[in-house]
Design a protein around this motif. Structure first.
Motif, PDB file in Angstrom:
ATOM      1  N   ALA A 126       0.669  -1.371  -0.019  1.00  0.00           N
ATOM      2  CA  ALA A 126       0.057   0.389   0.250  1.00  0.00           C
ATOM      3  C   ALA A 126       0.817   1.330  -0.367  1.00  0.00           C
ATOM      4  O   ALA A 126       0.546   2.368   0.421  1.00  0.00           O
ATOM      5  CB  ALA A 126      -0.839  -0.100   0.860  1.00  0.00           C
ATOM      6  N   ALA A 129       4.043   2.455  -4.646  1.00  0.00           N
ATOM      7  CA  ALA A 129       4.071   1.884  -6.269  1.00  0.00           C
ATOM      8  C   ALA A 129       2.757   1.228  -6.438  1.00  0.00           C
ATOM      9  O   ALA A 129       2.305   1.529  -7.115  1.00  0.00           O
ATOM     10  CB  ALA A 129       6.126   0.513  -5.876  1.00  0.00           C
ATOM     11  N   ARG A 150      -0.878  -4.477   5.018  1.00  0.00           N
ATOM     12  CA  ARG A 150      -0.339  -4.736   6.520  1.00  0.00           C
ATOM     13  C   ARG A 150      -0.967  -3.548   7.491  1.00  0.00           C
ATOM     14  O   ARG A 150      -1.564  -3.522   8.574  1.00  0.00           O
ATOM     15  CB  ARG A 150       1.699  -4.352   6.803  1.00  0.00           C
ATOM     16  CG  ARG A 150       2.339  -5.655   6.443  1.00  0.00           C
ATOM     17  CD  ARG A 150       3.226  -6.318   7.486  1.00  0.00           C
ATOM     18  NE  ARG A 150       4.108  -4.449   6.178  1.00  0.00           N
ATOM     19  CZ  ARG A 150       5.283  -4.103   6.520  1.00  0.00           C
ATOM     20  NH1 ARG A 150       6.499  -5.649   6.604  1.00  0.00           N
ATOM     21  NH2 ARG A 150       6.223  -3.410   6.658  1.00  0.00           N
ATOM     22  N   ARG A 154      -3.357   2.790   5.831  1.00  0.00           N
ATOM     23  CA  ARG A 154      -2.738   2.665   4.003  1.00  0.00           C
ATOM     24  C   ARG A 154      -3.472   1.998   3.330  1.00  0.00           C
ATOM     25  O   ARG A 154      -3.719   2.703   2.050  1.00  0.00           O
ATOM     26  CB  ARG A 154      -1.506   2.576   4.269  1.00  0.00           C
ATOM     27  CG  ARG A 154      -0.716   3.037   5.094  1.00  0.00           C
ATOM     28  CD  ARG A 154       0.638   3.044   4.582  1.00  0.00           C
ATOM     29  NE  ARG A 154       1.733   3.491   4.062  1.00  0.00           N
ATOM     30  CZ  ARG A 154       2.432   3.227   3.017  1.00  0.00           C
ATOM     31  NH1 ARG A 154       3.317   2.887   3.960  1.00  0.00           N
ATOM     32  NH2 ARG A 154       3.321   4.035   2.568  1.00  0.00           N
ATOM     33  N   GLU A 196      11.890 -12.466   2.157  1.00  0.00           N
ATOM     34  CA  GLU A 196      10.499 -12.599   2.333  1.00  0.00           C
ATOM     35  C   GLU A 196      10.520 -12.999   1.536  1.00  0.00           C
ATOM     36  O   GLU A 196      11.037 -12.604  -0.246  1.00  0.00           O
ATOM     37  CB  GLU A 196      10.862 -11.565   2.880  1.00  0.00           C
ATOM     38  CG  GLU A 196      10.964 -10.729   4.822  1.00  0.00           C
ATOM     39  CD  GLU A 196      10.437 -10.124   5.108  1.00  0.00           C
ATOM     40  OE1 GLU A 196       9.847  -8.875   4.606  1.00  0.00           O
ATOM     41  OE2 GLU A 196      11.202  -9.187   6.031  1.00  0.00           O
ATOM     42  N   LEU A 214       6.481  -6.315  -9.080  1.00  0.00           N
ATOM     43  CA  LEU A 214       7.639  -5.181  -9.047  1.00  0.00           C
ATOM     44  C   LEU A 214       9.329  -4.590  -8.963  1.00  0.00           C
ATOM     45  O   LEU A 214       9.629  -4.111  -9.396  1.00  0.00           O
ATOM     46  CB  LEU A 214       6.916  -3.840  -8.258  1.00  0.00           C
ATOM     47  CG  LEU A 214       4.809  -3.208  -8.680  1.00  0.00           C
ATOM     48  CD1 LEU A 214       5.347  -2.021  -8.391  1.00  0.00           C
ATOM     49  CD2 LEU A 214       5.309  -3.769 -10.440  1.00  0.00           C
ATOM     50  N   GLY A 237       9.612  -6.866 -12.226  1.00  0.00           N
ATOM     51  CA  GLY A 237       9.722  -4.931 -12.357  1.00  0.00           C
ATOM     52  C   GLY A 237      10.501  -4.369 -14.347  1.00  0.00           C
ATOM     53  O   GLY A 237      10.406  -3.202 -13.717  1.00  0.00           O
TER      54      GLY A 237
HETATM   55  P1  NDP Z   1       6.765   2.065   0.088  1.00  0.00           P
HETATM   56  O1  NDP Z   1       8.298   1.642   1.544  1.00  0.00           O
HETATM   57  O2  NDP Z   1       6.542   3.233  -0.581  1.00  0.00           O
HETATM   58  O3  NDP Z   1       5.963   0.931   0.093  1.00  0.00           O
HETATM   59  C1  NDP Z   1       6.022  -0.683   0.367  1.00  0.00           C
HETATM   60  C2  NDP Z   1       5.019  -1.565   1.312  1.00  0.00           C
HETATM   61  O4  NDP Z   1       4.795  -2.657   0.909  1.00  0.00           O
HETATM   62  C3  NDP Z   1       3.760  -0.906   2.190  1.00  0.00           C
HETATM   63  O5  NDP Z   1       2.728  -1.104   2.671  1.00  0.00           O
HETATM   64  C4  NDP Z   1       4.687  -1.643   3.210  1.00  0.00           C
HETATM   65  O6  NDP Z   1       3.471  -2.003   4.378  1.00  0.00           O
HETATM   66  C5  NDP Z   1       4.165  -3.486   2.219  1.00  0.00           C
HETATM   67  N1  NDP Z   1       5.583  -4.341   2.972  1.00  0.00           N
HETATM   68  C6  NDP Z   1       7.084  -3.671   3.158  1.00  0.00           C
HETATM   69  N2  NDP Z   1       7.336  -4.851   3.555  1.00  0.00           N
HETATM   70  C7  NDP Z   1       6.456  -5.456   3.299  1.00  0.00           C
HETATM   71  C8  NDP Z   1       6.854  -7.522   3.975  1.00  0.00           C
HETATM   72  N3  NDP Z   1       8.273  -7.795   4.216  1.00  0.00           N
HETATM   73  N4  NDP Z   1       5.727  -8.005   3.609  1.00  0.00           N
HETATM   74  C9  NDP Z   1       4.133  -7.001   3.006  1.00  0.00           C
HETATM   75  N5  NDP Z   1       4.490  -5.584   2.764  1.00  0.00           N
HETATM   76  C10 NDP Z   1       5.428  -5.334   2.831  1.00  0.00           C
HETATM   77  O7  NDP Z   1       8.143   1.617  -1.395  1.00  0.00           O
HETATM   78  P2  NDP Z   1       7.232   1.768  -2.858  1.00  0.00           P
HETATM   79  O8  NDP Z   1       5.904   1.294  -3.046  1.00  0.00           O
HETATM   80  O9  NDP Z   1       8.545   2.584  -3.289  1.00  0.00           O
HETATM   81  O10 NDP Z   1       8.226   0.199  -3.465  1.00  0.00           O
HETATM   82  C11 NDP Z   1       7.732  -1.043  -3.636  1.00  0.00           C
HETATM   83  C12 NDP Z   1       8.787  -1.683  -3.999  1.00  0.00           C
HETATM   84  O11 NDP Z   1       8.521  -1.879  -5.274  1.00  0.00           O
HETATM   85  C13 NDP Z   1       9.717  -1.851  -3.843  1.00  0.00           C
HETATM   86  O12 NDP Z   1      10.451  -2.959  -4.106  1.00  0.00           O
HETATM   87  C14 NDP Z   1      10.158  -1.152  -4.589  1.00  0.00           C
HETATM   88  O13 NDP Z   1      11.609  -1.371  -4.983  1.00  0.00           O
HETATM   89  C15 NDP Z   1       9.760  -1.785  -6.181  1.00  0.00           C
HETATM   90  N6  NDP Z   1       9.433  -0.438  -7.364  1.00  0.00           N
HETATM   91  C16 NDP Z   1       9.548  -1.204  -8.555  1.00  0.00           C
HETATM   92  C17 NDP Z   1       8.919  -0.217  -9.400  1.00  0.00           C
HETATM   93  C18 NDP Z   1       9.741  -0.363 -10.850  1.00  0.00           C
HETATM   94  O14 NDP Z   1      10.162   0.349 -11.888  1.00  0.00           O
HETATM   95  N7  NDP Z   1       9.641  -1.692 -11.248  1.00  0.00           N
HETATM   96  C19 NDP Z   1       9.501   1.326  -9.311  1.00  0.00           C
HETATM   97  C20 NDP Z   1       8.925   1.509  -8.105  1.00  0.00           C
HETATM   98  C21 NDP Z   1       8.982   1.047  -7.073  1.00  0.00           C
HETATM   99  P3  NDP Z   1       3.599  -1.013   5.386  1.00  0.00           P
HETATM  100  O15 NDP Z   1       2.271   0.184   4.750  1.00  0.00           O
HETATM  101  O16 NDP Z   1       2.992  -1.398   6.621  1.00  0.00           O
HETATM  102  O17 NDP Z   1       5.354  -0.404   5.884  1.00  0.00           O
END
Ligand code: NDP
Length: 279
Positions: A126, A129, A150, A154, A196, A214, A237
Motif C-alpha cells: 500500500a 508503487a 499490513r 494505508r 522474505e 515490481l 519489474g
Molecule cells: P514503500 O515503502 O512506499 O511501500 C512498501 C509497501 O510494502 C508498504 O505498504 C509496506 O507496508 C509493505 N511492505 C514492506 N515490507 C513488507 C513485507 N515484508 N511484507 C509485506 N508488506 C511489506 O515502497 P514502494 O511502494 O516505493 O516500493 C515497493 C517496491 O516496489 C520496492 O521493492 C521497489 O523497489 C519496487 N518498485 C519498483 C518499481 C519498478 O519500476 N519496477 C517502481 C517503484 C517501486 P507498511 O505500509 O506496513 O510499511
C-alpha cells in the motif's frame, strides 16, 4: 541539456543509465546525472535545478511526496497520488508528473499482452508503487482492484484510489484474481526484506493468472519462480522500470523514447553488477 536524478541515496540508481542510453539513441547531446540530495536540502535543490538550466529531474526515494508539494503545478495523476517521479522545468515553473502507473501498464501490455479492462486484480502493498499501480489499473478499466496491506488505513487509502472498483482484501483473494501484483519490497536483493516472500502464497496461484513482481533484483524473484512453478504466467519489474523512465524521456524531449536501447542498456548493466538497484 542536463537532467538530474535526485534521491537519498541515489548512487546506485539505474535512471542515469536508462536516460543516457535514450539520449544517445535519439542523437541528443543531453546527459542525465545523479545528484544525492540531503533531505533538508530539497528546498534549495528544486529552485537550483531551474537556476542551473536543467530540463528536468527524475525523483526517487524519499522525495516523491515532498516534491509533489513543492512544485508549481502537477499533472492530474501526480495530484491524485500526491507523489511526483518526474519534474519538467518549464519557462513558467516546475511541473510534477508521475510515470510509475503508466510505466506499469506499458510493461503489462508489452511484456505480457495483458489488458486490465474488466479483470480482477490484486495488489499486495500500500506504499507509493502500489498506489500508482492501483490508480493505473482503475484508469485502465479493471473490474476490481483489491489491495492487500499490513496497515488497514494505508490499504484503505490505496484502495480508494480505484474508486468503486477498489476494496481491501485478504491473501486468499488471490485465488480468483486474473492479475496479482507484488508491490512490496519483499524478496528484493540487498535489502533487509531479501529473504522474505510477498504476502501472497504462490500456492494460491496457477494457470490462467498473471503474477507480476515490481521487484527486479533478483530477476526473477523467488516468488515469481514459485508462481511459475504453479503454472501462472509471470512478469518481473524491469519492464516497469524501463517504461517509467521512457515516459520521463518523452516528457523532457517531446520525442518517442527508444525503449529497445534503454532495455538493452539496463540489462547489459545488470549482468555486470550485483548491487541492489533503485529506480
Ligand atoms: P514503500 O515503502 O512506499 O511501500 C512498501 C509497501 O510494502 C508498504 O505498504 C509496506 O507496508 C509493505 N511492505 C514492506 N515490507 C513488507 C513485507 N515484508 N511484507 C509485506 N508488506 C511489506 O515502497 P514502494 O511502494 O516505493 O516500493 C515497493 C517496491 O516496489 C520496492 O521493492 C521497489 O523497489 C519496487 N518498485 C519498483 C518499481 C519498478 O519500476 N519496477 C517502481 C517503484 C517501486 P507498511 O505500509 O506496513 O510499511
Amino acid at each position: 541539456m542536463v537532467v538530474g536524478v535526485i534521491g537519498d541515496p541515489v548512487a546506485h540508481s539505474r535512471s542515469p543509465t536508462l536516460h543516457n542510453a535514450a539520449f544517445a539513441a535519439l542523437g541528443l547531446d543531453w546527459v542525465s546525472v545523479a545528484f544525492p540530495v540531503a533531505p533538508g536540502a530539497l528546498d534549495v535543490a528544486l529552485p537550483g535545478a531551474r537556476a542551473l538550466g536543467l530540463r528536468g529531474l527524475s525523483v526517487t526515494m524519499p522525495f516523491k511526496e515532498p516534491v509533489a508539494a513543492a512544485v508549481d503545478r502537477t499533472s492530474p495523476t501526480a495530484e491524485r497520488l500526491g507523489a511526483v517521479n518526474c519534474v519538467v522545468v518549464e519557462p513558467d515553473g516546475l511541473v510534477g508528473h508521475n510515470t510509475d502507473g503508466a510505466g506499469f501498464l506499458a510493461a503489462l501490455r508489452r511484456g505480457a499482452e495483458f489488458d486490465p479492462s474488466g479483470r480482477r486484480c490484486l495488489v499486495a502493498g500500500a506504499g507509493g508503487a502500489a498506489r500508482a499501480v492501483v490508480l493505473a489499473l482503475a484508469g485502465a478499466g479493471a473490474g476490481e482492484v483489491i489491495v492487500l496491506g499490513r496497515a488497514p488505513a494505508r490499504a484503505a487509502a490505496a484502495a480508494a484510489l480505484a474508486g468503486a472498483a477498489g476494496r481491501t482484501g485478504k491473501p486468499s483473494d488471490a485465488r480468483g484474481a486474473d492479475l496479482v501484483v507484488n508491490a512490496t519490497p519483499a524478496g528484493m536483493a540487498g535489502t533487509s526484506s531479501a529473504a522474505e516472500l510477498p504476502p501472497v502464497d504462490p500456492a494460491l496461484l496457477g494457470h490462467g493468472q498473471l503474477a507480476v513482481d515490481l521487484v527486479y533484483a533478483p530477476r526473477p524473484t523467488r516468488w515469481l519462480q514459485l508462481a511459475a512453478g504453479q503454472g501462472a504466467r509471470t512478469l518481473d519489474g524491469l519492464g516497469m522500470l524501463v517504461h517509467q523512465a521512457a515516459l520521463q524521456i518523452e516528457l523532457w524531449t517531446g520525442s518517442p523514447a527508444p525503449v529497445g536501447a534503454m532495455w538493452h542498456a539496463v540489462t547489459a548493466r545488470r549482468s555486470r553488477g550485483a548491487r541492489a538497484p533503485r529506480s
